[in-house]
Scaffold this motif. Sequence first.
Motif, PDB file in Angstrom:
ATOM      1  N   GLU A   1      32.734  50.649  77.944  1.00 33.47           N
ATOM      2  CA  GLU A   1      32.176  49.833  77.711  1.00 33.47           C
ATOM      3  C   GLU A   1      31.682  49.266  77.155  1.00 33.47           C
ATOM      4  N   LYS A   2      30.982  49.802  76.082  1.00 40.45           N
ATOM      5  CA  LYS A   2      29.776  49.516  75.338  1.00 40.45           C
ATOM      6  C   LYS A   2      30.847  49.217  74.161  1.00 40.45           C
ATOM      7  N   THR A   3      31.523  50.126  73.945  1.00 44.52           N
ATOM      8  CA  THR A   3      32.969  50.156  72.771  1.00 44.52           C
ATOM      9  C   THR A   3      33.366  48.439  72.621  1.00 44.52           C
ATOM     10  N   ASN A   4      34.030  48.364  73.971  1.00 43.03           N
ATOM     11  CA  ASN A   4      34.977  46.955  74.729  1.00 43.03           C
ATOM     12  C   ASN A   4      33.699  45.460  74.124  1.00 43.03           C
ATOM     13  N   ARG A   5      32.721  46.496  75.196  1.00 39.91           N
ATOM     14  CA  ARG A   5      31.487  44.999  74.596  1.00 39.91           C
ATOM     15  C   ARG A   5      31.165  44.639  73.234  1.00 39.91           C
ATOM     16  N   GLU A   6      31.148  45.248  72.718  1.00 40.71           N
ATOM     17  CA  GLU A   6      30.739  44.697  71.039  1.00 40.71           C
ATOM     18  C   GLU A   6      32.154  44.097  70.401  1.00 40.71           C
ATOM     19  N   ARG A   7      33.298  45.435  70.381  1.00 40.80           N
ATOM     20  CA  ARG A   7      34.355  45.055  70.317  1.00 40.80           C
ATOM     21  C   ARG A   7      35.282  43.236  70.580  1.00 40.80           C
ATOM     22  N   LYS A   8      34.278  42.895  71.546  1.00 42.93           N
ATOM     23  CA  LYS A   8      34.889  41.412  72.342  1.00 42.93           C
ATOM     24  C   LYS A   8      33.905  40.826  71.558  1.00 42.93           C
ATOM     25  N   GLU A   9      32.519  41.073  71.659  1.00 42.19           N
ATOM     26  CA  GLU A   9      31.750  40.556  70.553  1.00 42.19           C
ATOM     27  C   GLU A   9      31.950  39.906  69.390  1.00 42.19           C
ATOM     28  N   GLU A  10      32.500  41.038  68.361  1.00 41.83           N
ATOM     29  CA  GLU A  10      32.968  41.112  67.462  1.00 41.83           C
ATOM     30  C   GLU A  10      34.264  40.063  67.003  1.00 41.83           C
ATOM     31  N   GLN A  11      35.114  39.820  68.054  1.00 38.46           N
ATOM     32  CA  GLN A  11      36.567  38.995  67.624  1.00 38.46           C
ATOM     33  C   GLN A  11      35.871  37.772  68.403  1.00 38.46           C
ATOM     34  N   SER A  12      35.116  37.977  69.128  1.00 43.95           N
ATOM     35  CA  SER A  12      34.753  36.568  69.561  1.00 43.95           C
ATOM     36  C   SER A  12      33.585  34.865  68.184  1.00 43.95           C
ATOM     37  N   ASP A  13      32.916  35.838  67.632  1.00 43.51           N
ATOM     38  CA  ASP A  13      32.324  36.061  66.901  1.00 43.51           C
ATOM     39  C   ASP A  13      33.535  35.970  65.208  1.00 43.51           C
ATOM     40  N   ALA A  14      34.829  36.741  65.541  1.00 46.51           N
ATOM     41  CA  ALA A  14      35.287  36.404  64.310  1.00 46.51           C
ATOM     42  C   ALA A  14      36.215  35.189  64.279  1.00 46.51           C
ATOM     43  N   ALA A  15      37.003  34.955  65.903  1.00 45.06           N
ATOM     44  CA  ALA A  15      37.371  33.491  66.467  1.00 45.06           C
ATOM     45  C   ALA A  15      36.315  32.939  66.090  1.00 45.06           C
ATOM     46  N   LYS A  16      35.699  32.073  65.488  1.00 41.59           N
ATOM     47  CA  LYS A  16      35.079  31.588  65.284  1.00 41.59           C
ATOM     48  C   LYS A  16      35.092  30.844  63.640  1.00 41.59           C
ATOM     49  N   SER A  17      34.935  31.804  63.118  1.00 46.26           N
ATOM     50  CA  SER A  17      35.631  32.158  61.662  1.00 46.26           C
ATOM     51  C   SER A  17      36.607  31.287  61.358  1.00 46.26           C
ATOM     52  N   LEU A  18      37.243  32.042  62.472  1.00 45.38           N
ATOM     53  CA  LEU A  18      39.607  31.912  62.321  1.00 45.38           C
ATOM     54  C   LEU A  18      39.671  30.210  62.296  1.00 45.38           C
ATOM     55  N   ARG A  19      38.790  30.182  63.421  1.00 43.40           N
ATOM     56  CA  ARG A  19      39.451  28.760  63.886  1.00 43.40           C
ATOM     57  C   ARG A  19      38.603  27.209  62.727  1.00 43.40           C
ATOM     58  N   SER A  20      37.719  28.056  62.248  1.00 42.79           N
ATOM     59  CA  SER A  20      37.208  27.282  61.292  1.00 42.79           C
ATOM     60  C   SER A  20      38.327  27.533  60.202  1.00 42.79           C
ATOM     61  N   LEU A  21      38.876  28.405  59.950  1.00 45.70           N
ATOM     62  CA  LEU A  21      39.304  28.059  58.633  1.00 45.70           C
ATOM     63  C   LEU A  21      40.772  28.159  58.564  1.00 45.70           C
TER      64      LEU A  21
END
Length: 233
Positions: free
Chosen positions: A166-186
């Motif tokens: 659960e911790k790994t999935n939560r961290e992965r989701k947070e990382e990907q959510s943060d990356a989504a902002k950069s990806l949308r901006s790019l």
Amino acid sequence: EQILLPGKVGMEIAREGGGDIVIDALPYIDADYDVNIVKPLIQEEMGRFDPPDYLAKYGKVGPLFEGSVFLETEMKRVEKNVPIQPMDVKRYQLAPPQQNKGADPVAWEEALHNAQSQLEHQYGSIQNLELLTTYGSNAWIEYNRYLESVKTSLNQQIQNMSQEMEKTNRERKEEQSDAAKSLRSLDTRWMSQIQKNLALEAECQRLEAELAQKRKGQPIVGYEEVNHSEMAE
């Protein structure tokens, strides 16, 4: 060298078999990986996949149960898929001699020995039941306690593993959510640059056509002013 391509672009190139490609997915934010796309790719890969010999590095296994004739025979029987012979229960039956051997002393002696064996067997069973009655309950209680301790330990391991997952999935989701902002901006910047490039290409083509008309001394037809302010953005 490996090429990391996300989304449908990586899928298309992987489907065409181009290069050494590892599809880097972002499952929490990437909507390209739906079942209708992924499942055919998996089936196609399995259809042309030649699995290697995973046990080759361990070498050949030597003879099993060497020195035990019974186990070796059973191993050969299992390898040949020969069904096991049913248990012979005649030795546990208390049968008299056959009718045609009713006056044969040897037949009666064999029947007597069989009866004595059956009696000893029953005597041994009675002793086992007496021992079980005396000590069996305590032994089962101790064994149940052991099983409870094993169960508690395994449940704790499962709980710890679930928490780690659960911790790994939560961290992965947070990382990907943060990356989504950069990806949308790019992605927005990329689309903007594409539009600007198209506008510049269209203007260049218009200017080239205008220049060609001036060189020929022809009047400029269909001239339209270009909104340079949009191009400068």
